[in-house]
Design a protein around this motif. Structure first.
Motif, PDB file in Angstrom:
ATOM      1  N   ASN A   1      37.825  49.930  41.028  1.00 37.12           N
ATOM      2  CA  ASN A   1      37.083  49.347  39.910  1.00 37.12           C
ATOM      3  C   ASN A   1      36.000  50.313  39.443  1.00 37.12           C
ATOM      4  O   ASN A   1      34.842  49.974  39.269  1.00 37.12           O
ATOM      5  CB  ASN A   1      36.478  47.986  40.283  1.00 37.12           C
TER       6      ASN A   1
ATOM      7  N   LEU B   1      33.852  44.658  48.349  1.00 34.04           N
ATOM      8  CA  LEU B   1      35.242  44.427  47.979  1.00 34.04           C
ATOM      9  C   LEU B   1      36.014  43.840  49.155  1.00 34.04           C
ATOM     10  O   LEU B   1      35.693  44.103  50.315  1.00 34.04           O
ATOM     11  CB  LEU B   1      35.906  45.748  47.571  1.00 34.04           C
TER      12      LEU B   1
ATOM     13  N   ASN C   1      46.253  41.944  42.258  1.00 34.95           N
ATOM     14  CA  ASN C   1      45.675  42.521  43.472  1.00 34.95           C
ATOM     15  C   ASN C   1      46.780  43.218  44.267  1.00 34.95           C
ATOM     16  O   ASN C   1      47.965  43.135  43.925  1.00 34.95           O
ATOM     17  CB  ASN C   1      44.935  41.471  44.305  1.00 34.95           C
TER      18      ASN C   1
ATOM     19  N   ALA D   1      32.566  45.090  44.975  1.00 31.26           N
ATOM     20  CA  ALA D   1      33.118  44.365  43.830  1.00 31.26           C
ATOM     21  C   ALA D   1      32.044  44.195  42.764  1.00 31.26           C
ATOM     22  O   ALA D   1      32.325  44.118  41.566  1.00 31.26           O
ATOM     23  CB  ALA D   1      33.640  42.998  44.275  1.00 31.26           C
TER      24      ALA D   1
ATOM     25  N   ASP E   1      40.867  41.024  46.379  1.00 31.66           N
ATOM     26  CA  ASP E   1      40.216  41.036  45.075  1.00 31.66           C
ATOM     27  C   ASP E   1      41.174  41.441  43.955  1.00 31.66           C
ATOM     28  O   ASP E   1      42.089  42.245  44.151  1.00 31.66           O
ATOM     29  CB  ASP E   1      39.015  41.979  45.090  1.00 31.66           C
TER      30      ASP E   1
ATOM     31  N   VAL F   1      37.151  41.666  39.585  1.00 30.80           N
ATOM     32  CA  VAL F   1      35.995  42.445  40.017  1.00 30.80           C
ATOM     33  C   VAL F   1      35.406  43.180  38.818  1.00 30.80           C
ATOM     34  O   VAL F   1      36.112  43.500  37.861  1.00 30.80           O
ATOM     35  CB  VAL F   1      36.361  43.453  41.134  1.00 30.80           C
TER      36      VAL F   1
END
Length: 350
Positions: free
Chosen positions: A323, A74, A236, A66, A78, A202
């Motif tokens: 991410n 992560l 999420n 993250a 998240d 994140v």
């Protein structure tokens, strides 16, 4: 007797194949996904995956960080930027106002934008904004094509839809969307507001062969607000699964409006959904010409990449959020495409 002797090899073969020693291999989609996300070439995976069937979790995993600088791993809970997966939320908000009689899908948008100088405001409809068949490149420019005849994917169409929503409800887009999330008990889903929510998301990264660096795309306040209906929602995998379950099981829209959302009159190709053109409804892509029908969308940018697909015939939901955003455009959806292929060739949907 001679005939029985001749048949013995075939009978023995059939018995052995059916026995535990010669059992057919089980579906190893989980092992395939595990192996895939541990690869580092041509790029690394950094994100979360949730796959369910009939509401039961079949695969759930978080892999990577993250926060790379602090080496914070992560977790499945998240929150990520879902980017263009936000569009189906905007489409639903519009259709809920259609249900109330406040929006007409087929009236010219001049009804909502009397200030637009271009004459195309007298012909373009809300329906055409929703499925990107309006042909609007810029507010102050002529159309790229005659409305309803082609497909042009853009932020501006959904910015306009957000503006229409605000005009007919008297609420900001953020208020309307966040109220819907509260109603659906999506407690980790909200519209991104820089000062208010930034530490609930994140960190987003740009990835390359040299590693990961923080993705920073500066926006003015107006640009950020205009972007929210097209790509500014945070969520999420657990909340997105709630969304898919309720949307596709008739708990958000009336059946006739869900049908409008998931029916198409225009087609377009997208890398994350395969090489062929597929239908585009209202904020969702509909692949119904392939062997396994699926409905969903993808999203990328601002240090993130995602795909969310629902397979109605088997009640399977597949959500992948990353991410990271690859510098190499050919790799934006590398893992999303591979995971989609594994699922589509698995016992989950076949």
């Amino acid at each position: 007797m001679k005939q029985l002797v001749k048949l013995l090899p075939f009978l023995l073969s059939a018995f052995l194949v059916g026995s535990p020693l010669f059992a057919q291999p089980t579906d190893d989609y989980a092992a395939k996904i595990d192996s895939l996300i541990q690869t580092t070439s041509p790029r690394s995976f950094n994100g979360v995956i949730l796959i369910t069937q009939k509401g039961k979790t079949k695969y759930a995993k978080a892999y990577g960080y993250a926060d790379f600088e602090q080496k914070i791993p992560l977790t499945i809970k998240d929150n990520f930027r879902i980017q263009s997966n936000s569009k189906q939320v905007t489409a639903v908000l519009i259709l809920k106002e259609v249900e109330k009689g406040k929006i007409d899908l087929h009236s010219p948008i001049r009804k909502y934008f009397p200030e637009i100088q271009q004459t195309w405001a007298d012909t373009v409809t809300v329906h055409q904004l929703l499925n990107f068949s309006a042909g609007i490149a810029e507010i102050d420019q002529p159309l790229v094509f005659r409305p309803g005849t082609d497909f042009l994917y853009s932020v501006i169409a959904y910015t306009m839809l957000g503006n229409i929503l605000e005009k007919v409800t008297g609420k900001t887009y953020i208020q309307a969307a966040n109220n819907l999330f509260k109603e659906l008990k999506m407690h980790n889903t909200f519209c991104y507001e820089e000062a208010k929510n930034h530490n609930r998301v994140v960190r987003g990264y740009t990835s390359s062969k040299s590693g990961f660096k923080i993705s920073n795309v500066p926006m003015t306040e107006k640009e950020r607000l205009d972007f929210i209906p097209a790509g500014g929602i945070i969520s999420n995998v657990e909340d997105l699964h709630k969304w898919d379950t309720k949307l596709h099981h008739g708990q958000i829209l009336k059946p006739e409006n869900y049908q409008l959302m998931t029916t198409y009159t225009i087609m377009a190709q997208h890398e994350a959904h395969g090489p062929e053109k597929i239908g585009y409804g209202y904020g969702v892509r509909i692949s119904d010409k392939t062997s396994i029908k699926h409905i969903g969308h993808s999203g990328k940018g601002l240090g993130s990449a995602s795909i969310k697909l629902y397979f109605p015939e088997k009640d399977v939901d597949m959500i992948v959020l990353e991410n990271q955003y690859s510098e190499d455009s050919s790799l934006h959806y590398y893992f999303e495409i591979k995971i989609r292929e594994i699922v589509m060739n698995s016992s989950l949907v076949r």
